[in-house]
Design a protein around this motif. Structure first.
Motif, PDB file in Angstrom:
ATOM      1  N   VAL A 146       0.404  19.762  -7.928  1.00 59.91           N
ATOM      2  CA  VAL A 146       1.036  18.216  -8.572  1.00 59.91           C
ATOM      3  C   VAL A 146       0.946  17.223  -7.464  1.00 59.91           C
ATOM      4  N   PRO A 147       1.080  15.970  -8.121  1.00 58.10           N
ATOM      5  CA  PRO A 147       0.917  14.815  -7.794  1.00 58.10           C
ATOM      6  C   PRO A 147       0.143  14.663  -6.317  1.00 58.10           C
ATOM      7  N   SER A 148      -0.706  13.955  -6.662  1.00 50.92           N
ATOM      8  CA  SER A 148      -1.421  13.348  -5.126  1.00 50.92           C
ATOM      9  C   SER A 148      -1.158  12.760  -4.048  1.00 50.92           C
ATOM     10  N   ALA A 149       0.663  12.221  -4.031  1.00 51.43           N
ATOM     11  CA  ALA A 149       1.892  11.404  -3.119  1.00 51.43           C
ATOM     12  C   ALA A 149       2.802  13.271  -2.195  1.00 51.43           C
ATOM     13  N   VAL A 150       2.569  13.884  -3.107  1.00 51.44           N
ATOM     14  CA  VAL A 150       3.095  15.013  -2.498  1.00 51.44           C
ATOM     15  C   VAL A 150       2.035  15.550  -1.887  1.00 51.44           C
ATOM     16  N   SER A 151       0.894  15.566  -2.000  1.00 51.17           N
ATOM     17  CA  SER A 151      -0.100  16.560  -0.980  1.00 51.17           C
ATOM     18  C   SER A 151      -0.618  15.790   0.436  1.00 51.17           C
ATOM     19  N   LEU A 152      -0.575  14.004  -0.432  1.00 49.63           N
ATOM     20  CA  LEU A 152      -0.614  13.149   0.949  1.00 49.63           C
ATOM     21  C   LEU A 152       0.463  13.324   1.808  1.00 49.63           C
ATOM     22  N   TYR A 153       1.665  13.718   0.832  1.00 48.58           N
ATOM     23  CA  TYR A 153       2.811  13.744   2.814  1.00 48.58           C
ATOM     24  C   TYR A 153       2.865  15.497   3.192  1.00 48.58           C
ATOM     25  N   SER A 161       0.980  -0.853  -0.181  1.00 48.15           N
ATOM     26  CA  SER A 161       0.210   0.074   0.133  1.00 48.15           C
ATOM     27  C   SER A 161       0.903   1.328  -0.081  1.00 48.15           C
ATOM     28  N   TYR A 162       0.851   1.931  -1.622  1.00 53.77           N
ATOM     29  CA  TYR A 162       2.276   2.819  -1.323  1.00 53.77           C
ATOM     30  C   TYR A 162       1.445   4.253  -0.361  1.00 53.77           C
ATOM     31  N   GLY A 163       0.357   4.327  -0.049  1.00 56.96           N
ATOM     32  CA  GLY A 163      -0.371   5.766   0.046  1.00 56.96           C
ATOM     33  C   GLY A 163       0.099   5.374   2.086  1.00 56.96           C
ATOM     34  N   LEU A 164       0.015   3.825   2.990  1.00 58.37           N
ATOM     35  CA  LEU A 164      -0.167   3.973   3.733  1.00 58.37           C
ATOM     36  C   LEU A 164       2.058   4.569   3.798  1.00 58.37           C
ATOM     37  N   GLY A 165       2.698   3.702   2.737  1.00 57.87           N
ATOM     38  CA  GLY A 165       3.161   4.098   3.238  1.00 57.87           C
ATOM     39  C   GLY A 165       3.931   5.168   3.214  1.00 57.87           C
ATOM     40  N   ILE A 166       3.304   6.198   2.070  1.00 58.20           N
ATOM     41  CA  ILE A 166       4.053   7.687   2.419  1.00 58.20           C
ATOM     42  C   ILE A 166       3.607   8.477   3.588  1.00 58.20           C
ATOM     43  N   ILE A 167       2.501   8.084   4.056  1.00 58.64           N
ATOM     44  CA  ILE A 167       2.193   7.785   5.349  1.00 58.64           C
ATOM     45  C   ILE A 167       2.886   7.643   6.401  1.00 58.64           C
ATOM     46  N   PHE A 217      -4.328   4.904  -4.010  1.00 58.19           N
ATOM     47  CA  PHE A 217      -5.052   4.756  -2.748  1.00 58.19           C
ATOM     48  C   PHE A 217      -5.697   5.460  -2.418  1.00 58.19           C
ATOM     49  N   LEU A 218      -6.941   4.568  -1.675  1.00 59.03           N
ATOM     50  CA  LEU A 218      -8.237   5.224  -1.170  1.00 59.03           C
ATOM     51  C   LEU A 218      -8.825   5.688  -2.708  1.00 59.03           C
ATOM     52  N   TRP A 219      -9.491   6.888  -2.883  1.00 58.25           N
ATOM     53  CA  TRP A 219      -9.854   7.582  -4.217  1.00 58.25           C
ATOM     54  C   TRP A 219      -8.864   7.705  -4.748  1.00 58.25           C
ATOM     55  N   LEU A 220      -7.256   8.162  -4.945  1.00 59.95           N
ATOM     56  CA  LEU A 220      -6.362   8.188  -5.425  1.00 59.95           C
ATOM     57  C   LEU A 220      -4.934   7.670  -6.304  1.00 59.95           C
ATOM     58  N   ASN A 221      -5.111   8.748  -7.223  1.00 63.97           N
ATOM     59  CA  ASN A 221      -4.013   8.347  -8.138  1.00 63.97           C
ATOM     60  C   ASN A 221      -2.565   8.551  -8.139  1.00 63.97           C
ATOM     61  N   LEU A 222      -2.128   7.865  -7.209  1.00 61.15           N
ATOM     62  CA  LEU A 222      -1.043   8.082  -7.102  1.00 61.15           C
ATOM     63  C   LEU A 222      -0.241  10.221  -7.489  1.00 61.15           C
ATOM     64  N   GLY A 223      -0.050   9.727  -8.531  1.00 62.08           N
ATOM     65  CA  GLY A 223       0.930  10.094  -9.976  1.00 62.08           C
ATOM     66  C   GLY A 223      -0.255  11.308 -10.163  1.00 62.08           C
ATOM     67  N   HIS A 224      -0.735  11.333 -10.064  1.00 64.31           N
ATOM     68  CA  HIS A 224      -1.867  12.338 -10.587  1.00 64.31           C
ATOM     69  C   HIS A 224      -2.486  13.329  -9.581  1.00 64.31           C
ATOM     70  N   GLN A 225      -2.868  14.772 -10.143  1.00 68.72           N
ATOM     71  CA  GLN A 225      -3.842  15.653  -8.504  1.00 68.72           C
ATOM     72  C   GLN A 225      -5.067  14.834  -8.181  1.00 68.72           C
ATOM     73  N   ASP A 226      -5.331  15.123  -7.081  1.00 72.08           N
ATOM     74  CA  ASP A 226      -6.399  14.588  -6.120  1.00 72.08           C
ATOM     75  C   ASP A 226      -7.578  14.984  -7.033  1.00 72.08           C
ATOM     76  N   PRO A 227      -8.102  14.049  -7.719  1.00 68.25           N
ATOM     77  CA  PRO A 227      -9.804  14.947  -8.513  1.00 68.25           C
ATOM     78  C   PRO A 227     -10.482  15.823  -7.564  1.00 68.25           C
ATOM     79  N   TYR A 228     -11.082  15.713  -6.529  1.00 67.34           N
ATOM     80  CA  TYR A 228     -11.288  15.869  -5.852  1.00 67.34           C
ATOM     81  C   TYR A 228     -11.428  16.789  -4.635  1.00 67.34           C
ATOM     82  N   PHE A 229     -10.063  17.518  -4.894  1.00 72.47           N
ATOM     83  CA  PHE A 229      -9.635  18.540  -4.130  1.00 72.47           C
ATOM     84  C   PHE A 229      -9.272  18.437  -2.595  1.00 72.47           C
ATOM     85  N   ILE A 230      -9.492  17.363  -2.231  1.00 74.94           N
ATOM     86  CA  ILE A 230      -9.781  17.064  -0.426  1.00 74.94           C
ATOM     87  C   ILE A 230      -8.607  16.904   0.348  1.00 74.94           C
ATOM     88  N   LEU A 231      -7.489  16.179  -0.066  1.00 76.02           N
ATOM     89  CA  LEU A 231      -6.235  17.032  -0.167  1.00 76.02           C
ATOM     90  C   LEU A 231      -5.446  18.097   0.643  1.00 76.02           C
TER      91      LEU A 231
END
Length: 282
Positions: free
Chosen positions: A224-231, A64-70, A166-180
């Motif tokens: 930026v990609p969702s992975a950066v926003s998640l960070y 789980s790459y999202g949990l890995g980033i978290i 991760f969840l609703w996210l594609n980590l290499g793309h922007q958050d489509p719902y602007f939540i992050l």
């Protein structure tokens, strides 16, 4: 050795222990990843270690790459926690020097080059005498910026992270719902507001910080990609909680009010004693 002991005493055992555990976690994560990540040169090698560590942490959670980033973000925050504690301690000491700094500014108004040089030298000497580093506030930022840049480059250089979800996210793309981006902005506002409220000496710039920075984070996170926003979301949430415990503005405000009330009570007793002394003379 004395200076190191003083630094350790200022920071405390727990932040240093958490930083040590973070280093161990990062190293174990890097070693636990069995794949190959290419990287050339000093910076490329740093980015490669960064990617391997995220992928290694992710392998602990069934890739789980999202949990890995978290989790890796928490490691990074623990790693710089001693610097944050040192920064807050320096800020508190500098706040306690406001009266002395104002006196120096009255002595050296800074209307000419010589006066400005004398003021700068006097302030540096004052900081040195009190054991304060005026540049301590820059240390956490200097550590975080390479990490953020490495994360951004790592996502683009790693097809695995770029294609991860991760969840609703594609980590290499922007958050489509602007939540992050919205969460990152809100947590930035929270930490900035708590920090400024803890400082009784505020100017127009410090008052504007809690409102300017969140907008910068918001618009940057949108691009930026969702992975950066998640960070940013995890890091800023950590920062907000950390600021509350290290610079609790409600506790500091109560302590300032109690100190002010004590000073007023002492002044009242002095005036009362002076009046009593005058009456006895009559």
């Amino acid at each position: 050795m004395t200076r190191i002991n003083k630094w350790v005493k200022t920071i405390g055992f727990l932040p240093l222990l958490l930083a040590a555990l973070a280093i161990v976690g990062i190293v174990l994560a890097d070693l636990s990843y069995s794949g190959h990540v290419a990287g050339s040169g000093l910076w490329g090698g740093f980015v490669a270690i960064f990617i391997r560590s995220i992928l290694g942490v992710s392998s602990w959670f069934s890739s789980s790459y999202g949990l890995g980033i978290i989790v890796f973000t928490v490691f990074v925050r623990f790693l710089i926690l001693p610097l944050m504690v040192y920064q807050v301690d320096s800020m508190k000491k500098m706040q306690g020097l406001q009266d002395e700094i104002k006196a120096l500014q009255d002595t050296y108004p800074g209307r000419d080059t010589e006066s400005r040089q004398l003021l700068a030298a006097a302030q540096q000497q004052l900081y040195k005498d009190r054991g304060i580093s005026p540049f301590a506030s820059m240390l956490p930022l200097l550590v975080q910026m390479p990490v953020l840049i490495a994360l951004y480059q790592g996502i683009h250089n790693s097809p695995v992270l770029r294609s991860g979800s991760f969840l609703w996210l594609n980590l290499g793309h922007q958050d489509p719902y602007f939540i992050l981006p919205i969460l990152a902005a809100l947590f930035t506002f929270g930490s900035s507001w708590l920090s400024t409220q803890a400082n009784p000496q505020q100017n127009a710039m410090t008052k504007a910080m809690p409102y300017v920075f969140p907008f910068l984070i918001l618009f940057t996170a949108l691009a930026v990609p969702s992975a950066v926003s998640l960070y940013w979301v995890v890091g800023n949430l950590f920062q907000m909680v950390q600021t509350f415990f290290l610079q609790n503005p409600f506790k500091m405000r109560r302590e300032r009010e109690e100190a002010l009330a004590l000073e007023k009570e002492k002044a009242r007793k002095v005036r009362k004693a002076q009046r009593s002394k005058k009456r006895k003379k009559r």
